[in-house]
Design a protein around this motif. Structure first.
Motif, PDB file in Angstrom:
ATOM      1  N   ARG A 305      47.436  61.679  40.861  1.00  0.00           N
ATOM      2  CA  ARG A 305      46.332  62.187  41.674  1.00  0.00           C
ATOM      3  C   ARG A 305      46.426  61.666  43.098  1.00  0.00           C
ATOM      4  O   ARG A 305      46.206  62.405  44.068  1.00  0.00           O
ATOM      5  CB  ARG A 305      44.994  61.761  41.052  1.00  0.00           C
ATOM      6  N   VAL A 309      46.828  63.956  46.416  1.00  0.00           N
ATOM      7  CA  VAL A 309      45.891  63.908  47.542  1.00  0.00           C
ATOM      8  C   VAL A 309      46.630  63.588  48.837  1.00  0.00           C
ATOM      9  O   VAL A 309      46.379  64.194  49.890  1.00  0.00           O
ATOM     10  CB  VAL A 309      44.789  62.855  47.274  1.00  0.00           C
ATOM     11  N   ASN A 312      48.489  66.664  49.961  1.00  0.00           N
ATOM     12  CA  ASN A 312      47.584  67.662  50.548  1.00  0.00           C
ATOM     13  C   ASN A 312      47.142  67.261  51.955  1.00  0.00           C
ATOM     14  O   ASN A 312      47.059  68.106  52.853  1.00  0.00           O
ATOM     15  CB  ASN A 312      46.356  67.842  49.653  1.00  0.00           C
ATOM     16  N   ARG A 313      46.873  65.969  52.144  1.00  0.00           N
ATOM     17  CA  ARG A 313      46.450  65.503  53.468  1.00  0.00           C
ATOM     18  C   ARG A 313      47.570  65.670  54.485  1.00  0.00           C
ATOM     19  O   ARG A 313      47.331  66.102  55.620  1.00  0.00           O
ATOM     20  CB  ARG A 313      46.039  64.035  53.375  1.00  0.00           C
TER      21      ARG A 313
END
Length: 321
Positions: A305, A309, A312-313
Motif C-alpha cells: 500500500r 501511494v 501515485n504521488r
C-alpha cells in the motif's frame, strides 16, 4: 500423427529428445498455452513484486523477508526452467529438445527444487527462533547467520543437482527418444536409458532423499517445537498472534511437500499422475507462494500500500509538472 525422429536406429545414439507435453490434441494445446502463459505471468509478476517490495521497504529488511526474497528468486527460476519451453512447444510442430538442452533443463529444475526445500526448512528454523527464543532471536538469526544459511541452501541445491546431471550425462540413450512429459525430468530420462541406472538410483535415494527428507524433517521438528511453545502461551490473543507469524509459511510448506510426496513417494505413479503432480509443485506452487504471503502477511500488505501511494504521488507530481 507420426512424430518425426520418434525411434532411432539401435546403433545410433540419441542427440535430441521429443517432449510430448500434456496433450497431443491441437485444440487442447491452445487452451493449455493460454492457461500456462497466464500462470507463468502471474508467478513472475507476483515474485518480482515481492522482491521489489522487500528491497524498497526498510521495515522488511529482516531475516524472515530476506529468506522470502530468496524464495521468490528460486520460484522465478523454478518456473522459468520449464514453462517457456513448454509454451514454445505448444505453438510449434517441432517438439524436440537437444541432449544438452534437456540435461540443462533437468539441472536447473532439480537445483531450484532442492534449494526451495532447503529454504523452506531454513524459514521454519527462523520461525522457531522467533517464537521459541524471542529474546535471543537477533543473535540466532544475525546477518552473518542468515547469509550463511542462504548460501548453504543454494550450494547444496546446486551441488545435489550437479551430481544427478553428471551421472545422467554418463548414461547411453540409443533407441526411444520420446519423453512422455512436458519437461526433462530425471525419472522419465532414466526410463529411456539403455544402460544401467543403478548408480543413478542410488544417487537419487541418497542425495535427493537427503535433501527432500532431511529438509522435511527439519521443518517438521521446528514446527513441533513451535506448536509446543504456542500452546504454552496463556492468552488466546497471544496464541493467535504467534501462530499468524508462521501461518503463511506453513501453508506453503504443506502445498509444496504435499504435491512432491504425491509425485515421488506414492507407489505406481502413472504418466498422467506424474505430469499433473509436476505441474502442481513445479508451476502452481511458485505462483501461489507470493499470493499466499501477500494475502496473509500484514507487513507485505502495508508495504505494498505504501509503495502504491508513493507511486501515485510521484505520477501526480510528474503530471503537474
Amino acid at each position: 500423427m507420426e512424430l518425426p525422429h520418434q525411434i532411432l536406429q539401435n546403433d545410433t545414439s540419441v542427440t535430441e529428445f521429443i517432449l510430448l507435453g500434456l496433450s497431443s490434441n491441437p485444440e487442447v494445446q491452445l487452451i493449455l498455452f493460454g492457461l500456462f502463459l497466464l500462470i507463468y505471468l502471474v508467478a513472475l509478476f507476483g515474485n518480482v513484486l515481492i522482491l521489489l517490495t522487500i528491497s524498497l521497504d526498510s521495515k522488511l529488511h529482516s531475516p524472515m523477508y530476506f529468506f522470502l526474497g530468496n524464495l521468490s528468486v528460486v520460484d522465478i527460476g523454478y518456473t522459468t526452467s520449464t514453462v517457456p519451453k513448454m509454451l514454445m512447444n505448444y505453438l510449434s510442430q517441432d517438439k524436440t529438445i537437444s541432449l544438452s538442452g534437456c540435461f540443462s533443463q533437468m539441472y536447473f529444475f532439480i537445483s531450484f527444487g532442492g534449494i526451495e526445500c532447503l529454504l523452506l526448512s531454513v524459514m521454519a528454523f527462523d520461525r522457531y527462533a522467533a517464537i521459541c527464543h524471542p529474546l535471543h532471536y537477533n543473535m540466532l538469526m544475525s546477518h552473518k547467520v542468515c547469509t550463511s544459511l542462504a548460501v548453504t541452501a543454494w550450494f547444496l541445491g546446486l551441488a545435489n543437482s550437479g551430481v544427478h546431471s553428471g551421472l545422467m550425462s554418463l548414461l547411453s540413450f540409443c533407441q526411444d527418444n520420446v519423453i512422455h512429459h512436458f519437461f526433462c525430468d530425471i525419472l522419465p530420462l532414466l526410463q529411456l536409458s539403455c544402460s544401467s541406472t543403478q548408480v543413478n538410483d542410488i544417487a537419487i535415494f541418497m542425495g535427493g532423499g537427503s535433501v527432500i527428507i532431511g529438509s522435511f524433517l527439519c521443518t517438521l521438528v521446528s514446527y513441533v517445537y513451535i506448536v509446543i511453545s504456542i500452546l504454552r502461551i496463556r492468552t488466546k490473543d497471544g496464541r493467535i498472534k504467534a501462530f499468524s507469524t508462521c501461518a503463511s509459511h506453513l501453508i506453503v510448506v504443506n502445498i509444496f511437500y504435499g504435491t512432491a510426496i504425491i509425485a515421488y513417494l506414492l507407489p505406481s505413479s502413472t504418466q498422467k499422475k506424474g505430469q499433473v503432480s509436476s505441474v502442481l509443485y513445479g508451476i502452481i506452487t511458485p505462483m501461489l507462494n507470493p499470493i499466499i504471503y501477500s494475502l496473509r502477511n500484514r507487513d507485505i500488505q502495508n508495504a505494498l500500500r505504501k509503495e502504491w501511494v508513493r507511486l501515485n504521488r510521484s505520477c501526480c507530481f510528474s503530471g503537474l509538472k
